[in-house]
Design a protein around this motif. Structure first.
Motif, PDB file in Angstrom:
ATOM      1  N   ASN A  70    -116.990 -26.506  42.590  1.00 49.56           N
ATOM      2  CA  ASN A  70    -117.066 -25.781  41.319  1.00 49.56           C
ATOM      3  C   ASN A  70    -115.623 -25.584  40.853  1.00 49.56           C
ATOM      4  O   ASN A  70    -114.931 -24.670  41.294  1.00 49.56           O
ATOM      5  N   ALA A  71    -115.160 -26.471  39.977  1.00 53.92           N
ATOM      6  CA  ALA A  71    -113.723 -26.629  39.750  1.00 53.92           C
ATOM      7  C   ALA A  71    -113.255 -26.214  38.359  1.00 53.92           C
ATOM      8  O   ALA A  71    -113.984 -26.370  37.364  1.00 53.92           O
ATOM      9  N   GLU A  72    -112.038 -25.726  38.333  1.00 45.78           N
ATOM     10  CA  GLU A  72    -111.293 -25.501  37.100  1.00 45.78           C
ATOM     11  C   GLU A  72    -110.041 -26.365  37.174  1.00 45.78           C
ATOM     12  O   GLU A  72    -109.250 -26.220  38.096  1.00 45.78           O
ATOM     13  N   PHE A  73    -109.873 -27.271  36.206  1.00 44.58           N
ATOM     14  CA  PHE A  73    -108.681 -28.096  36.111  1.00 44.58           C
ATOM     15  C   PHE A  73    -107.871 -27.627  34.914  1.00 44.58           C
ATOM     16  O   PHE A  73    -108.423 -27.456  33.819  1.00 44.58           O
ATOM     17  N   ILE A  74    -106.559 -27.431  35.090  1.00 44.36           N
ATOM     18  CA  ILE A  74    -105.683 -27.124  33.972  1.00 44.36           C
ATOM     19  C   ILE A  74    -104.449 -28.013  34.070  1.00 44.36           C
ATOM     20  O   ILE A  74    -104.099 -28.493  35.150  1.00 44.36           O
ATOM     21  N   THR A  75    -103.800 -28.221  32.942  1.00 42.47           N
ATOM     22  CA  THR A  75    -102.585 -29.035  32.936  1.00 42.47           C
ATOM     23  C   THR A  75    -101.396 -28.190  33.390  1.00 42.47           C
ATOM     24  O   THR A  75    -101.418 -26.954  33.311  1.00 42.47           O
ATOM     25  N   THR A  76    -100.346 -28.863  33.857  1.00 39.48           N
ATOM     26  CA  THR A  76     -99.132 -28.131  34.237  1.00 39.48           C
ATOM     27  C   THR A  76     -98.526 -27.416  33.030  1.00 39.48           C
ATOM     28  O   THR A  76     -97.945 -26.339  33.171  1.00 39.48           O
ATOM     29  N   HIS A  77     -98.678 -27.998  31.836  1.00 42.36           N
ATOM     30  CA  HIS A  77     -98.157 -27.347  30.630  1.00 42.36           C
ATOM     31  C   HIS A  77     -98.864 -26.020  30.384  1.00 42.36           C
ATOM     32  O   HIS A  77     -98.225 -25.005  30.078  1.00 42.36           O
ATOM     33  N   LEU A  78    -100.193 -26.005  30.520  1.00 40.57           N
ATOM     34  CA  LEU A  78    -100.931 -24.761  30.308  1.00 40.57           C
ATOM     35  C   LEU A  78    -100.602 -23.740  31.388  1.00 40.57           C
ATOM     36  O   LEU A  78    -100.486 -22.539  31.101  1.00 40.57           O
ATOM     37  N   ARG A 124    -108.891 -34.988  20.431  1.00 34.42           N
ATOM     38  CA  ARG A 124    -108.736 -33.590  20.861  1.00 34.42           C
ATOM     39  C   ARG A 124    -108.091 -33.513  22.242  1.00 34.42           C
ATOM     40  O   ARG A 124    -108.438 -34.269  23.145  1.00 34.42           O
ATOM     41  N   VAL A 125    -107.151 -32.595  22.398  1.00 39.28           N
ATOM     42  CA  VAL A 125    -106.460 -32.405  23.671  1.00 39.28           C
ATOM     43  C   VAL A 125    -107.168 -31.316  24.472  1.00 39.28           C
ATOM     44  O   VAL A 125    -107.426 -30.225  23.960  1.00 39.28           O
ATOM     45  N   HIS A 126    -107.475 -31.631  25.727  1.00 40.58           N
ATOM     46  CA  HIS A 126    -108.098 -30.667  26.635  1.00 40.58           C
ATOM     47  C   HIS A 126    -107.069 -30.300  27.708  1.00 40.58           C
ATOM     48  O   HIS A 126    -106.704 -31.132  28.531  1.00 40.58           O
ATOM     49  N   GLU A 127    -106.610 -29.060  27.682  1.00 39.07           N
ATOM     50  CA  GLU A 127    -105.668 -28.618  28.710  1.00 39.07           C
ATOM     51  C   GLU A 127    -106.359 -27.801  29.796  1.00 39.07           C
ATOM     52  O   GLU A 127    -105.715 -27.405  30.768  1.00 39.07           O
ATOM     53  N   TRP A 128    -107.645 -27.558  29.625  1.00 36.70           N
ATOM     54  CA  TRP A 128    -108.397 -26.801  30.613  1.00 36.70           C
ATOM     55  C   TRP A 128    -109.860 -27.227  30.535  1.00 36.70           C
ATOM     56  O   TRP A 128    -110.430 -27.333  29.445  1.00 36.70           O
TER      57      TRP A 128
END
Length: 216
Positions: free
Chosen positions: A77-85, A58-62
């Motif tokens: 308290n973090a939110e990580f997202i990919t550059t693609h998203l 499974r791909v996690h982009e966020w």
């Protein structure tokens, strides 16, 4: 005398006494150890299912995660997202804005394809309910006979070919009630456990501060 508001003001985590912040860090570290089988790491905690035996690829982009800072009094308290998203979100927002503007030029406005109707309670004390009703989406001559959604989707695909890829970055928000807010955009294909750990390490190496690739 004016009526006092019943809403309590939120105290940012950074304004709490040091002993309360320290207790929160200790509690987080214990939770990280307990949830390590769920996250695959003892360096952070998350409510996201990062290890899914039914879908291992499974791909996690966020992802939303929390992890302790370098000192004993900080939680991120973090939110990580990919550059693609991040690029996809930017293209989606721009597509909706441009499609809405295109309709406005013709004196039109987007009309949602759904309506809600209130269902009265059947007996005293019963909660009121809303029923959603969906209708076929309207097609607009101003959009070449497309529905609003179709026009937005088509324009989003075009914008994905022309918009620049957003830079990697760390943005800090000190107004959070739990921990310090951190928004990170990361140039990876998927935010698996290894990528999350590498991002945390990079953030710490940069001194846990605001940063983006344009700074280099």
């Amino acid at each position: 005398m004016p009526k006092r508001s019943s809403r309590r003001a939120i105290t940012p985590f950074v304004n709490l006494p040091r002993h309360r912040r320290r207790s929160a860090v200790i509690a987080l570290k214990g939770r990280m150890l307990r949830n390590a089988p769920h996250t695959g790491s003892a360096l952070f905690d998350s409510h996201h299912l990062l290890i899914d035996p039914d879908e291992p690829q499974r791909v996690h982009e966020w992802v939303d995660i929390v992890f302790p800072g370098l000192d004993r009094f900080t939680i991120w308290n973090a939110e990580f997202i990919t550059t693609h998203l991040a690029k996809l979100d930017a293209a989606s927002n721009a597509a909706h804005e441009q499609t809405t503007a295109q309709l406005a030029q013709m004196g039109l406005a987007y009309e949602p394809s759904w309506t809600s109707h209130l269902i009265p309670p059947k007996r005293p004390g019963e909660m009121r309910m809303y029923r959603m009703e969906f209708a076929p989406e309207l097609r607009y001559d101003a959009l070449g006979g497309q529905t609003y959604r179709e026009a937005c989707d088509a324009l989003q695909m075009k914008l994905m070919q022309t918009l620049p890829t957003p830079p990697e970055r760390f943005e800090i928000d000190r107004g959070y009630a739990y921990g310090i807010g951190l928004h990170a955009v990361v140039n990876v294909a998927t935010l698996d456990t290894a990528a999350i750990e590498q991002t945390i390490a990079r953030f710490r190496a940069l001194g846990e501060s605001d940063w983006n690739t344009n700074n280099d």
